[in-house]
Design a protein around this motif. Structure first.
Motif, short mmCIF file in Angstrom:
data_model
loop_
_atom_site.label_atom_id
_atom_site.label_comp_id
_atom_site.label_asym_id
_atom_site.label_seq_id
_atom_site.Cartn_x
_atom_site.Cartn_y
_atom_site.Cartn_z
N VAL A 276 -46.29 -29.98 -6.00
CA VAL A 276 -46.97 -29.06 -5.09
C VAL A 276 -46.97 -27.68 -5.73
N GLY A 277 -48.08 -26.99 -5.60
CA GLY A 277 -48.12 -25.63 -6.12
C GLY A 277 -49.52 -25.18 -6.42
N LEU A 278 -49.66 -24.45 -7.53
CA LEU A 278 -50.90 -23.76 -7.83
C LEU A 278 -51.33 -24.00 -9.27
N LEU A 279 -52.64 -24.15 -9.45
CA LEU A 279 -53.23 -24.21 -10.78
C LEU A 279 -54.39 -23.21 -10.82
N PHE A 280 -54.61 -22.59 -11.95
CA PHE A 280 -55.74 -21.66 -12.07
C PHE A 280 -57.06 -22.42 -12.00
N PHE B 255 -53.47 -20.34 -20.00
CA PHE B 255 -54.63 -21.18 -20.26
C PHE B 255 -55.19 -21.64 -18.92
N GLY B 256 -56.45 -21.41 -18.71
CA GLY B 256 -57.05 -21.76 -17.42
C GLY B 256 -57.49 -23.21 -17.37
N GLY B 257 -58.38 -23.49 -16.43
CA GLY B 257 -58.85 -24.85 -16.28
C GLY B 257 -59.71 -24.99 -15.04
N SER B 258 -60.06 -26.22 -14.73
CA SER B 258 -60.95 -26.49 -13.60
C SER B 258 -60.48 -27.73 -12.85
N LYS B 259 -60.98 -27.87 -11.65
CA LYS B 259 -60.64 -29.02 -10.81
C LYS B 259 -60.96 -30.34 -11.53
N GLU B 260 -62.13 -30.38 -12.19
CA GLU B 260 -62.55 -31.61 -12.87
C GLU B 260 -61.57 -31.98 -13.98
N ASP C 231 -57.61 -28.05 -3.70
CA ASP C 231 -58.63 -27.23 -3.04
C ASP C 231 -58.45 -25.76 -3.39
N ALA C 232 -59.55 -25.03 -3.28
CA ALA C 232 -59.49 -23.57 -3.45
C ALA C 232 -58.46 -23.01 -2.49
N CYS C 233 -57.66 -22.12 -3.00
CA CYS C 233 -56.54 -21.58 -2.22
C CYS C 233 -57.03 -20.44 -1.33
N TYR C 234 -56.74 -20.50 -0.04
CA TYR C 234 -57.22 -19.48 0.90
C TYR C 234 -56.21 -18.35 1.10
N ASN C 235 -54.96 -18.56 0.68
CA ASN C 235 -53.93 -17.55 0.97
C ASN C 235 -53.23 -17.08 -0.31
N SER C 236 -53.99 -17.00 -1.40
CA SER C 236 -53.43 -16.52 -2.66
C SER C 236 -52.96 -15.07 -2.53
N HIS C 237 -52.06 -14.69 -3.43
CA HIS C 237 -51.72 -13.28 -3.60
C HIS C 237 -53.01 -12.53 -3.95
N GLN C 238 -53.12 -11.28 -3.49
CA GLN C 238 -54.38 -10.54 -3.66
C GLN C 238 -54.82 -10.44 -5.13
N THR C 239 -53.85 -10.43 -6.05
CA THR C 239 -54.20 -10.33 -7.47
C THR C 239 -54.78 -11.62 -8.03
N ARG C 240 -54.66 -12.71 -7.27
CA ARG C 240 -55.17 -14.01 -7.74
C ARG C 240 -56.20 -14.60 -6.79
N GLY D 209 -59.25 -16.10 -5.16
CA GLY D 209 -60.43 -16.75 -5.71
C GLY D 209 -60.21 -17.38 -7.07
N ARG D 210 -58.97 -17.39 -7.56
CA ARG D 210 -58.71 -17.88 -8.91
C ARG D 210 -57.71 -19.04 -8.94
N GLU D 211 -57.33 -19.54 -7.76
CA GLU D 211 -56.29 -20.56 -7.72
C GLU D 211 -56.73 -21.77 -6.91
N LEU D 212 -56.19 -22.92 -7.31
CA LEU D 212 -56.28 -24.15 -6.53
C LEU D 212 -54.90 -24.49 -6.00
N PHE D 213 -54.83 -24.87 -4.73
CA PHE D 213 -53.57 -25.39 -4.20
C PHE D 213 -53.56 -26.88 -4.43
N ILE D 214 -52.43 -27.39 -4.93
CA ILE D 214 -52.34 -28.81 -5.25
C ILE D 214 -51.19 -29.47 -4.50
N LYS D 215 -51.44 -30.71 -4.13
CA LYS D 215 -50.39 -31.58 -3.61
C LYS D 215 -50.72 -32.98 -4.11
N PHE D 216 -49.94 -33.42 -5.10
CA PHE D 216 -50.14 -34.72 -5.72
C PHE D 216 -48.93 -35.60 -5.42
#
Length: 197
Positions: A136-140, A151-156, A172-181, A183-190
């Motif tokens: 669980v966590g965050l990916l760019f 190093f960034g990346g994409s959902k695909e 999914d796109a993260c709705y509650n990211s820190h303001q500095t991030r 629109g740049r993060e995906l929240f993951i739960k695998f």
């Protein structure tokens, strides 16, 4: 590309840690706040200054482990949180860890390793998670650097690495990211596949 122990340790010695929010990442805090089992065995790989580990510890989670290549980063954690169990602070390489966990918290570690190791990360996470274990966590969700971390990346791209080993519960796109991030993060739960590969 030098991503050695010395590379990372010098980053902490020089306080060149622009990826460090200085606080627990808000989406991870929100996830932790709804966990009820304080005995979960949790690993934070590449934990760095380990604000997530500090938050978990201060909220009664008794089985939290941090592993990092940088001894300096781990010293920061020890000095900031003297009651954190010393035996749960591991100076070493995630790919060499030989324990089993219920949960891996992903926060700026995946983006810091050599991109050639991304499939190995998914495979190692599968190996060290128990049945029904989770990442669980965050990916760019942006292209970042090619020659240095992060190093960034994409959902695909992420789906290619993790689908063979995990059921993708959330990516999914993260709705509650820190303001500095924002629109740049995906929240993951695998969640680990029930059948071994």
């Amino acid at each position: 590309m030098d991503l050695s122990e010395n590379f990372w340790d010098n980053k902490y010695k020089l306080n060149d840690t622009r990826w460090d929010l200085g606080i627990i990442s808000p989406p991870i805090k929100a996830y932790i706040d709804q966990l009820t089992n304080k005995n979960l065995k949790i690993l934070i790989p590449g934990g760095g200054n380990s604000h997530e580990a500090e938050y978990l510890h201060n909220n009664g989670f008794t089985n939290v482990y941090v592993i990092d290549l940088s001894e300096t980063a781990l010293i920061h954690l020890k000095s900031r949180v003297p009651s954190f169990p010393r035996e749960h602070i591991i100076h070493g390489d995630f790919f060499n860890i030989d324990m089993v966990f219920d949960l891996i918290i992903e926060q700026t570690f995946f983006c810091a390793i050599n991109p050639n190791l991304r499939n190995a990360y998914a495979e190692k996470a599968f190996e060290i998670l128990c049945k029904h274990g989770k990442i669980v966590g965050l990916l760019f969700n942006v292209p970042l650097y090619d020659t240095q971390p992060p190093f960034g990346g994409s959902k695909e791209e992420y789906l290619e690495y993790f689908t063979p080993y995990f059921n993708i519960k959330v990516l999914d796109a993260c709705y509650n990211s820190h303001q500095t991030r924002h629109g740049r993060e995906l929240f993951i739960k695998f969640e680990k596949h029930h059948t071994s590969i």
